[in-house]
Design an enzyme around this catalytic site. Sequence first.
Site, PDB file in Angstrom:
ATOM      1  N   ASP A   1       0.828  -1.203   0.000  1.00  0.00           N
ATOM      2  CA  ASP A   1       0.000   0.000   0.000  1.00  0.00           C
ATOM      3  C   ASP A   1       0.862   1.252   0.000  1.00  0.00           C
ATOM      4  O   ASP A   1       0.521   2.256  -0.632  1.00  0.00           O
ATOM      5  CB  ASP A   1      -0.925  -0.007   1.221  1.00  0.00           C
ATOM      6  CG  ASP A   1      -2.014   1.047   1.123  1.00  0.00           C
ATOM      7  OD1 ASP A   1      -2.636   1.170   0.047  1.00  0.00           O
ATOM      8  OD2 ASP A   1      -2.257   1.744   2.130  1.00  0.00           O
TER       9      ASP A   1
ATOM     10  N   TYR B   1     -12.799   2.856  -0.095  1.00  0.00           N
ATOM     11  CA  TYR B   1     -12.264   2.700   1.258  1.00  0.00           C
ATOM     12  C   TYR B   1     -13.180   3.346   2.294  1.00  0.00           C
ATOM     13  O   TYR B   1     -13.310   2.855   3.414  1.00  0.00           O
ATOM     14  CB  TYR B   1     -10.865   3.304   1.343  1.00  0.00           C
ATOM     15  CG  TYR B   1      -9.752   2.314   1.071  1.00  0.00           C
ATOM     16  CD1 TYR B   1      -8.670   2.202   1.931  1.00  0.00           C
ATOM     17  CD2 TYR B   1      -9.771   1.486  -0.041  1.00  0.00           C
ATOM     18  CE1 TYR B   1      -7.635   1.300   1.699  1.00  0.00           C
ATOM     19  CE2 TYR B   1      -8.760   0.579  -0.298  1.00  0.00           C
ATOM     20  CZ  TYR B   1      -7.696   0.488   0.582  1.00  0.00           C
ATOM     21  OH  TYR B   1      -6.681  -0.417   0.340  1.00  0.00           O
TER      22      TYR B   1
ATOM     23  N   TYR C   1     -10.656   5.028   8.171  1.00  0.00           N
ATOM     24  CA  TYR C   1     -11.417   5.178   6.938  1.00  0.00           C
ATOM     25  C   TYR C   1     -12.899   5.469   7.177  1.00  0.00           C
ATOM     26  O   TYR C   1     -13.650   5.640   6.215  1.00  0.00           O
ATOM     27  CB  TYR C   1     -11.214   3.953   6.050  1.00  0.00           C
ATOM     28  CG  TYR C   1      -9.803   3.936   5.500  1.00  0.00           C
ATOM     29  CD1 TYR C   1      -9.395   4.870   4.561  1.00  0.00           C
ATOM     30  CD2 TYR C   1      -8.854   3.035   5.978  1.00  0.00           C
ATOM     31  CE1 TYR C   1      -8.093   4.904   4.090  1.00  0.00           C
ATOM     32  CE2 TYR C   1      -7.549   3.049   5.509  1.00  0.00           C
ATOM     33  CZ  TYR C   1      -7.174   3.989   4.566  1.00  0.00           C
ATOM     34  OH  TYR C   1      -5.877   4.027   4.106  1.00  0.00           O
TER      35      TYR C   1
ATOM     36  N   CYS D   1     -10.853   3.368  -5.409  1.00  0.00           N
ATOM     37  CA  CYS D   1      -9.987   3.352  -4.234  1.00  0.00           C
ATOM     38  C   CYS D   1     -10.428   4.409  -3.238  1.00  0.00           C
ATOM     39  O   CYS D   1     -10.687   4.115  -2.067  1.00  0.00           O
ATOM     40  CB  CYS D   1      -8.530   3.575  -4.638  1.00  0.00           C
ATOM     41  SG  CYS D   1      -7.400   3.633  -3.231  1.00  0.00           S
TER      42      CYS D   1
ATOM     43  N   GLU E   1      -8.700  -3.681  -7.333  1.00  0.00           N
ATOM     44  CA  GLU E   1      -8.743  -3.504  -5.879  1.00  0.00           C
ATOM     45  C   GLU E   1      -8.922  -4.856  -5.189  1.00  0.00           C
ATOM     46  O   GLU E   1      -8.263  -5.148  -4.190  1.00  0.00           O
ATOM     47  CB  GLU E   1      -9.890  -2.571  -5.483  1.00  0.00           C
ATOM     48  CG  GLU E   1      -9.584  -1.093  -5.647  1.00  0.00           C
ATOM     49  CD  GLU E   1      -8.673  -0.571  -4.551  1.00  0.00           C
ATOM     50  OE1 GLU E   1      -8.303  -1.338  -3.640  1.00  0.00           O
ATOM     51  OE2 GLU E   1      -8.317   0.618  -4.600  1.00  0.00           O
TER      52      GLU E   1
END
Length: 230
Positions: free
Chosen positions: A51, A145, A172, A141, A215
Amino acid sequence: MNTTLFENGLYGQLRQQAGSHWQDYISHPFVCQLGRGTLPQAAFRQYLVQDYLFLIHFARAYGLLVSKLDTLPEMRAATASLNAIVAELPLHTAYCAGWGLQEADIIAQPEAPQTMNYTRYVLDIGHRGDALDLLSALLPCVAGYAEIGLGLLRDPTTRLDGNPYGSWIRNYGDSEYLAGVRAAINLLNTVGQQRGAQGRLSELATIFTTATRLESAFWQMGLNAVDARP
């Protein structure tokens, strides 16, 4: 943030067009195990390393987006996202240190094929297409998230107390992160109106869905690291 934001406008259309691929992404076994605190730590460490490498390329993609926008308000919105990613890298490094991962060691790691596939796809879309194409590749993304974070926080099966991944989940679902997501979705909708999104919906949906599938592959990469251990 009301989750209906994810269902409205151009973003909501693209999300719906992704169909089962979207559910595969936001409900991936990696995500479910995060919420329950049962994810193997080796899987999470692999994810953290990749990441960090991913975010470097994601920042480049946002820099490219700025150059493709027409108005100062749009450029400011994209620049704010770029600055947030760049500012996140030191925070990511500090978080990784808590997992025994030092920045020098992370940078020295090779990119996993899943990281290369995803980041190069986004950058390729950005170089070949316009700002709307690139935003369609970025949003799974950015907004995904947020949906995952909120979903886990509201899921009664999620365990926060004593969960080694509790701070990741809270991050998040945090109001500051969600405000950035709202701005990103608004930018997508604005640019979509300017650049004829409805006449390009099939093409944009293909981009969005491809990024969504990448993803899911990124989550699976973490789980595969456990399976690959000798």
